[in-house]
Write a protein that holds these residues in place. Structure first.
Motif, PDB file in Angstrom:
ATOM      1  N   ASP A  47       0.037  -5.970  -2.753  1.00 46.99           N
ATOM      2  CA  ASP A  47      -0.415  -5.628  -4.110  1.00 46.99           C
ATOM      3  C   ASP A  47      -0.945  -4.194  -4.177  1.00 46.99           C
ATOM      4  O   ASP A  47      -2.049  -3.929  -4.667  1.00 46.99           O
ATOM      5  CB  ASP A  47      -1.491  -6.617  -4.577  1.00 46.99           C
ATOM      6  N   VAL A  48      -0.146  -3.277  -3.642  1.00 44.83           N
ATOM      7  CA  VAL A  48      -0.489  -1.852  -3.674  1.00 44.83           C
ATOM      8  C   VAL A  48       0.757  -1.068  -4.094  1.00 44.83           C
ATOM      9  O   VAL A  48       1.848  -1.625  -4.230  1.00 44.83           O
ATOM     10  CB  VAL A  48      -0.976  -1.345  -2.295  1.00 44.83           C
ATOM     11  N   SER A  49       0.592   0.235  -4.259  1.00 46.55           N
ATOM     12  CA  SER A  49       1.723   1.078  -4.649  1.00 46.55           C
ATOM     13  C   SER A  49       2.649   1.325  -3.464  1.00 46.55           C
ATOM     14  O   SER A  49       2.248   1.213  -2.303  1.00 46.55           O
ATOM     15  CB  SER A  49       1.218   2.417  -5.186  1.00 46.55           C
ATOM     16  N   ARG A  50       3.886   1.697  -3.762  1.00 44.11           N
ATOM     17  CA  ARG A  50       4.841   2.018  -2.706  1.00 44.11           C
ATOM     18  C   ARG A  50       4.400   3.257  -1.928  1.00 44.11           C
ATOM     19  O   ARG A  50       4.678   3.372  -0.734  1.00 44.11           O
ATOM     20  CB  ARG A  50       6.234   2.232  -3.300  1.00 44.11           C
ATOM     21  N   SER A  51       3.712   4.176  -2.596  1.00 51.37           N
ATOM     22  CA  SER A  51       3.239   5.385  -1.900  1.00 51.37           C
ATOM     23  C   SER A  51       2.208   5.026  -0.830  1.00 51.37           C
ATOM     24  O   SER A  51       2.173   5.635   0.248  1.00 51.37           O
ATOM     25  CB  SER A  51       2.648   6.384  -2.897  1.00 51.37           C
ATOM     26  N   THR A  52       1.376   4.018  -1.114  1.00 51.57           N
ATOM     27  CA  THR A  52       0.387   3.566  -0.118  1.00 51.57           C
ATOM     28  C   THR A  52       1.097   2.932   1.075  1.00 51.57           C
ATOM     29  O   THR A  52       0.727   3.179   2.237  1.00 51.57           O
ATOM     30  CB  THR A  52      -0.585   2.548  -0.741  1.00 51.57           C
ATOM     31  N   ILE A  53       2.139   2.145   0.793  1.00 51.66           N
ATOM     32  CA  ILE A  53       2.929   1.543   1.865  1.00 51.66           C
ATOM     33  C   ILE A  53       3.615   2.632   2.683  1.00 51.66           C
ATOM     34  O   ILE A  53       3.654   2.562   3.926  1.00 51.66           O
ATOM     35  CB  ILE A  53       3.983   0.563   1.292  1.00 51.66           C
ATOM     36  N   ARG A  54       4.118   3.641   1.999  1.00 50.58           N
ATOM     37  CA  ARG A  54       4.788   4.745   2.686  1.00 50.58           C
ATOM     38  C   ARG A  54       3.828   5.441   3.651  1.00 50.58           C
ATOM     39  O   ARG A  54       4.196   5.792   4.777  1.00 50.58           O
ATOM     40  CB  ARG A  54       5.327   5.732   1.647  1.00 50.58           C
ATOM     41  N   GLU A  55       2.583   5.636   3.214  1.00 53.89           N
ATOM     42  CA  GLU A  55       1.572   6.258   4.081  1.00 53.89           C
ATOM     43  C   GLU A  55       1.266   5.363   5.280  1.00 53.89           C
ATOM     44  O   GLU A  55       1.094   5.857   6.413  1.00 53.89           O
ATOM     45  CB  GLU A  55       0.295   6.507   3.274  1.00 53.89           C
ATOM     46  N   ALA A  56       1.190   4.063   5.048  1.00 58.52           N
ATOM     47  CA  ALA A  56       0.913   3.120   6.145  1.00 58.52           C
ATOM     48  C   ALA A  56       2.040   3.156   7.175  1.00 58.52           C
ATOM     49  O   ALA A  56       1.791   3.138   8.388  1.00 58.52           O
ATOM     50  CB  ALA A  56       0.749   1.709   5.587  1.00 58.52           C
ATOM     51  N   LEU A  57       3.276   3.206   6.694  1.00 58.98           N
ATOM     52  CA  LEU A  57       4.422   3.242   7.603  1.00 58.98           C
ATOM     53  C   LEU A  57       4.472   4.541   8.394  1.00 58.98           C
ATOM     54  O   LEU A  57       4.896   4.556   9.552  1.00 58.98           O
ATOM     55  CB  LEU A  57       5.726   3.039   6.820  1.00 58.98           C
ATOM     56  N   LYS A  58       4.011   5.632   7.777  1.00 57.90           N
ATOM     57  CA  LYS A  58       3.972   6.911   8.501  1.00 57.90           C
ATOM     58  C   LYS A  58       2.963   6.838   9.653  1.00 57.90           C
ATOM     59  O   LYS A  58       3.178   7.422  10.715  1.00 57.90           O
ATOM     60  CB  LYS A  58       3.613   8.048   7.544  1.00 57.90           C
TER      61      LYS A  58
END
Length: 227
Positions: A47-58
């Motif tokens: 339940d977060v933005s895709r940009s937050t997920i992108r940062e987590a994956l980085k």
């Protein structure tokens, strides 16, 4: 002390908290090696933005836990026999030295802390809880390395924590039982308490070499079957 720990957790960026959750899922095999990680699905799940997920994956990519492939997506990195072999060699180099140095700084408080960890390992061994054993293994080894007195060795070892924990989740297939894994740490603690550098060095190398021997043995069996 607990308050400080809670504050540090609260102050963590959301992307780091999600990265930690993804690590936990990988280490507990809720997410498999080689599995594709879809930003859309993860964003919906957390339940977060895709940009937050992108940062987590980085974050996970920088720790070599995931790999990003152009036009293909992001995948959980596979952990190969070569990765295991390299991790065994690296741990042997760092820990044999650090453990031997740590006995000069080991006091009653430290012994009590390590005894508590080993006592908890005994409980988890009886419950056959490998994941808890691996978490406790990390606590034990990191605590001892942290006593070595060399800030650069400690920093290098800290930077390897994610890779070491990923390596540990493969060890259950090399041990006859959780009890044997616990027994090795009990012997390591006894060696540390003895403050005999030779005994400590030998115990650490035996602990790490045990897995190396099993790994090489499995590789040899595999090669024979292929002939």
């Amino acid at each position: 002390m607990q308050q400080n720990q809670n504050n540090s957790i609260i102050q963590k960026p959301l992307s780091e908290l999600i990265a930690d959750q993804l690590k936990w899922k990988i280490w507990h095999e809720s997410i498999q090696f080689g599995e594709r990680l879809l930003e859309t699905d993860l964003a919906e799940s957390f339940d977060v933005s895709r940009s937050t997920i992108r940062e987590a994956l980085k974050i996970l990519e920088s720790e070599e836990l995931v790999v990003s492939q152009a036009r293909k997506g992001t995948y959980v990195a596979d952990f190969t026999d070569q990765d295991a072999d390299e991790m065994i060699e690296l741990r042997a180099l760092i820990e044999a030295h650090a453990f031997s140095q740590s006995i000069r700084h080991l006091d009653h408080k430290d012994v009590k802390k390590l005894e508590d960890i080993v006592a908890e390992m005994k409980v988890k061994a009886e419950e056959e809880d490998w994941n808890a054993l691996f978490d406790l293994d990390m606590q034990f080894h990191s605590y001892v390395v942290g006593l070595c007195g060399n800030s650069r060795i400690i920093k290098i070892y800290d930077s390897l924590q994610v890779q070491i924990r990923t390596f540990l989740m493969h060890l259950d297939k090399y041990y006859s039982s959780p009890q044997s894994f616990y027994a090795e740490h009990k012997q390591l603690l006894e060696a540390l308490v003895s403050k005999n550098a030779h005994t400590v060095n030998r115990r650490v190398k035996e602990h790490i070499a045990y897995v190396e021997t099993k790994l090489l043995g499995q590789q040899s069996d595999k090669e024979l079957k292929e002939v």
